[in-house]
Design a protein around this motif. Structure first.
Motif, PDB file in Angstrom:
ATOM      1  N   ASN A 114       0.801  -1.218   0.000  1.00  0.00           N
ATOM      2  CA  ASN A 114       0.000   0.000   0.000  1.00  0.00           C
ATOM      3  C   ASN A 114       0.837   1.273   0.000  1.00  0.00           C
ATOM      4  OD1 ASN A 114       0.837  -0.695   2.607  1.00  0.00           O
ATOM      5  ND2 ASN A 114      -0.927   0.239   3.596  1.00  0.00           N
ATOM      6  N   THR A 117       1.724   3.603  -5.732  1.00  0.00           N
ATOM      7  CA  THR A 117       0.575   4.307  -6.289  1.00  0.00           C
ATOM      8  C   THR A 117      -0.443   3.304  -6.837  1.00  0.00           C
ATOM      9  OG1 THR A 117       1.615   4.459  -8.464  1.00  0.00           O
ATOM     10  CG2 THR A 117       2.028   6.260  -6.917  1.00  0.00           C
ATOM     11  N   PRO A 118      -1.695   3.708  -6.969  1.00  0.00           N
ATOM     12  CA  PRO A 118      -2.704   2.799  -7.527  1.00  0.00           C
ATOM     13  C   PRO A 118      -2.332   2.256  -8.900  1.00  0.00           C
ATOM     14  CG  PRO A 118      -3.768   4.681  -6.496  1.00  0.00           C
ATOM     15  CD  PRO A 118      -2.293   4.962  -6.482  1.00  0.00           C
ATOM     16  N   GLN A 121      -0.003  -0.569  -8.217  1.00  0.00           N
ATOM     17  CA  GLN A 121      -0.752  -1.655  -7.598  1.00  0.00           C
ATOM     18  C   GLN A 121      -1.552  -2.431  -8.643  1.00  0.00           C
ATOM     19  OE1 GLN A 121      -3.224  -0.154  -4.440  1.00  0.00           O
ATOM     20  NE2 GLN A 121      -1.529   0.771  -3.332  1.00  0.00           N
ATOM     21  N   SER A 122      -2.111  -1.702  -9.616  1.00  0.00           N
ATOM     22  CA  SER A 122      -2.935  -2.358 -10.638  1.00  0.00           C
ATOM     23  C   SER A 122      -2.115  -3.261 -11.546  1.00  0.00           C
ATOM     24  CB  SER A 122      -3.669  -1.308 -11.477  1.00  0.00           C
ATOM     25  OG  SER A 122      -2.749  -0.522 -12.229  1.00  0.00           O
ATOM     26  N   TYR A 161      -1.355   4.316   0.155  1.00  0.00           N
ATOM     27  CA  TYR A 161      -2.502   4.371  -0.737  1.00  0.00           C
ATOM     28  C   TYR A 161      -3.378   3.154  -0.441  1.00  0.00           C
ATOM     29  CZ  TYR A 161       0.517   7.586  -3.346  1.00  0.00           C
ATOM     30  OH  TYR A 161       1.352   8.620  -3.716  1.00  0.00           O
ATOM     31  N   LEU A 163      -5.645   0.014  -0.604  1.00  0.00           N
ATOM     32  CA  LEU A 163      -5.881  -0.902  -1.712  1.00  0.00           C
ATOM     33  C   LEU A 163      -7.333  -0.803  -2.154  1.00  0.00           C
ATOM     34  CD1 LEU A 163      -4.003  -4.102  -0.495  1.00  0.00           C
ATOM     35  CD2 LEU A 163      -3.194  -2.366  -2.069  1.00  0.00           C
ATOM     36  N   PRO A 164      -7.597  -0.703  -3.453  1.00  0.00           N
ATOM     37  CA  PRO A 164      -8.983  -0.659  -3.927  1.00  0.00           C
ATOM     38  C   PRO A 164      -9.688  -1.977  -3.682  1.00  0.00           C
ATOM     39  CG  PRO A 164      -7.455  -0.839  -5.775  1.00  0.00           C
ATOM     40  CD  PRO A 164      -6.624  -0.623  -4.555  1.00  0.00           C
ATOM     41  N   GLN A 167      -8.889  -4.959  -5.907  1.00  0.00           N
ATOM     42  CA  GLN A 167      -7.638  -5.675  -5.657  1.00  0.00           C
ATOM     43  C   GLN A 167      -7.710  -6.478  -4.375  1.00  0.00           C
ATOM     44  OE1 GLN A 167      -4.150  -3.500  -6.547  1.00  0.00           O
ATOM     45  NE2 GLN A 167      -2.778  -4.836  -5.433  1.00  0.00           N
TER      46      GLN A 167
END
Length: 318
Positions: A114, A117-118, A121-122, A161, A163-164, A167
């Motif tokens: 985390n 950046t998103p 992460q993606s 950041y 985690l969405p 994810q």
């Protein structure tokens, strides 16, 4: 039948061998074993210095799997994870060659996931779900078994950041790594300060692990047990002052897969209600979105899951 019992014994020996390199954390080791045998990704949450990296490295040694560690930082780029095309000059011409990133390993430790950046992460999403990596117009398959074990620190929020949900849902289990007891802390100090670390031996190879996965995936689940799993997931979508959004269908899949693995490790060839209750917490805790009331009252995901299990327990034996 004798071959199945021999495999169960061998997996028990694998679990014990991992425990030689990790002081305490027996339940954490068991849950990582469940994920490994289920073919699912793991999110490890705990304070720094609790041996999360050592745990993943030890699992790789016991099962003879390749291991890569990625330290997630705010400046980490997606190509630092997946790899990139580099230009190679030859006589009279040039061509692109794909240089594989650290994602190409059996066990990938995404340390402090985390903190990236998103966008970075993606870069893990496709690998975690499809076990492939796409760079440009080319797709590359990841060698099985492939497992992402990500860590995050629950107390450091600055510079992170979240985690969405998409994810988080791709992690089969979210495992909480507790602080060791005083006796376990003494063992850790003795092991790391002065004593020679134990030599971890390989217990099972990659082909045997994949065979065990295939066998475990065929374990039968009785109708009442399957109904119990579905009821638990549906209960998270019933009106509840502490739940804003309930668990996804992947929660049911996670409990089915992890319950089968636990039953096999316990020496059984059928899934019981106890198996489901055991895996419900790590399978559900990261798939629930708590309401403002829960956050303001300090109610945790585990507390909500515990109440759901208590309610279903009464229905089960009513």
């Amino acid at each position: 039948m004798a071959q199945i019992e021999a495999l169960q014994q061998k997996l028990w020996e694998c679990e014990q061998e991992i425990g030689r390199g990790i002081i305490g954390q027996r339940e954490v080791i068991r849950q990582v074993m469940l994920a490994l045998l289920s073919g699912g990704n793991v999110l490890l949450e705990g304070m720094p210095g609790l041996g999360k990296t050592m745990l993943v490295r030890t699992v790789g040694q016991v099962f003879d799997l390749s291991f890569k560690r990625i330290q997630f930082t705010p400046d980490l780029m997606p190509s630092d994870v997946t790899g990139t095309n580099v230009m190679v000059k030859q006589e009279g011409s040039s061509r692109f060659r794909f240089e594989r990133g650290p994602i190409f390993a059996h066990l990938v430790l995404a340390d402090e996931i985390n903190r990236a950046t998103p966008k970075t992460q993606s870069a893990l999403l496709e690998a975690m779900q499809e076990h492939t990596v796409t760079v440009g117009t080319e797709s590359y398959c990841l060698e099985e078994p492939f497992l992402v074990l990500a860590t995050q620190n629950p107390i450091e929020q600055e510079g992170t950041y979240p985690l969405p949900e998409a994810q988080l849902d791709r992690f089969l289990l979210k495992i909480l790594v507790p602080f060791p007891s005083r006796e376990e802390l003494r063992g850790i100090v003795d092991l790391t300060e002065g004593q020679k670390p134990p030599q971890i031996c390989r217990q099972l190879d990659r082909e045997a692990l994949l065979s065990a996965r295939e066998l475990i995936g065929q374990l039968p689940i009785a109708g009442p047990v399957m109904d119990y799993i579905l009821d638990l997931v549906m209960a998270t979508h019933e009106e509840n002052v502490y739940i804003r959004e309930g668990a996804s269908p992947r929660a049911a899949q996670a409990m089915i897969r992890a319950s089968r693995a636990r039953a096999f490790l316990e020496g059984r060839l059928n899934v019981s209600f106890e198996d489901v209750k055991n895996v419900a917490f790590p399978a559900l805790r990261h798939r629930l979105l708590l309401s403002f009331d829960a956050i303001s009252e300090g109610v945790t995901e585990d507390a909500v899951i515990g109440r759901i299990l208590e309610a279903k327990e009464k229905d089960l034996y009513a």
